[in-house]
Write a protein that holds these residues in place. Sequence first.
Motif, mmCIF file in Angstrom:
data_model
loop_
_atom_site.group_PDB
_atom_site.id
_atom_site.type_symbol
_atom_site.label_atom_id
_atom_site.label_comp_id
_atom_site.label_asym_id
_atom_site.label_seq_id
_atom_site.Cartn_x
_atom_site.Cartn_y
_atom_site.Cartn_z
ATOM 1 N N VAL A 1 34.307 -4.317 -34.449
ATOM 2 C CA VAL A 1 34.228 -2.903 -34.812
ATOM 3 C C VAL A 1 32.860 -2.658 -35.429
ATOM 4 O O VAL A 1 32.497 -3.275 -36.432
ATOM 5 N N ALA B 1 41.385 0.286 -36.691
ATOM 6 C CA ALA B 1 39.999 -0.099 -36.400
ATOM 7 C C ALA B 1 38.978 0.584 -37.304
ATOM 8 O O ALA B 1 38.162 -0.073 -37.959
ATOM 9 N N ILE C 1 39.788 -8.709 -31.550
ATOM 10 C CA ILE C 1 40.228 -7.379 -31.159
ATOM 11 C C ILE C 1 41.107 -7.476 -29.918
ATOM 12 O O ILE C 1 40.687 -7.997 -28.884
#
Length: 270
Positions: free
Chosen positions: A114, A213, A240
């Motif tokens: 992220v 996120a 992720i």
Amino acid sequence: MSPDPIRLSALLREVARTEILPRWGRIEADTKGDGSLVTSADLAVQQRLTKALAAAYPDIALLGEEMTEATQQQRLSQSSQGVWVLDPIDGTGNYACGFPGFAISLALVRNGRVELGVVLDPVRDECFCARRGGGATLNARPIAPFTPGQTLGDCIAMVDFKRLPPERIPTLLRPGGFRSQRNLGTVALEWCWLACGRFQLYLHGGQKLWDYAAGWLIAREAGVAAQLYRQGETTPLETIDLGARVALAAADQVLLEHWRTFVELPLSET
């Protein structure tokens, strides 16, 4: 062109002004296959932001909550070029019944990390932003968590009991765990409120990528000690994917160690 948090904040505010707030308190919700709710506002926000982001950043795909899992997986596989991860209304249940706890959550994922997060609370006009390595802000002012003391009994805990195994709830209510407990019903804002010091401990038993996120990055960049786990596991990870995550966090590392000991992971067996 590199995405600009200030520009993104303005975009989210405009979409919230035209698509979310006019419908608030006057909208019906439908139940999806997983039992969660969706409204016409969720769909309108996702449609508006999909078009606006594609026009401004044509090389970045978008993964939205209101997509099929197959499409979400296909978009996530493109994350080496960058992919937006969008929850058009995080806290749809709150929104549909008029409770003032919901947000637009937008994150940029690239190469499995992220890189940027923006969360807008349209009711309070609070926009939280973070870029990896750049700290976190609320309405352009730096934020940091707040620690009233170094024992769990000094702290307010945000605990989502709905997503915890029922047999684990009594152990979390034993003495010594926290001074008081809350639950907002919107993951993105829970991360952001932890980031700016409105509570000190956090436990959630199953949040999806679009839920956490942006808020997770904002909390980490503010200085929160945060860990994510696969359900039934005890090793934290930052990879992720579309799987649900157990979230465990605290205002600082000392409190996190105390909190993790008290919670006693895993929450359930795999």
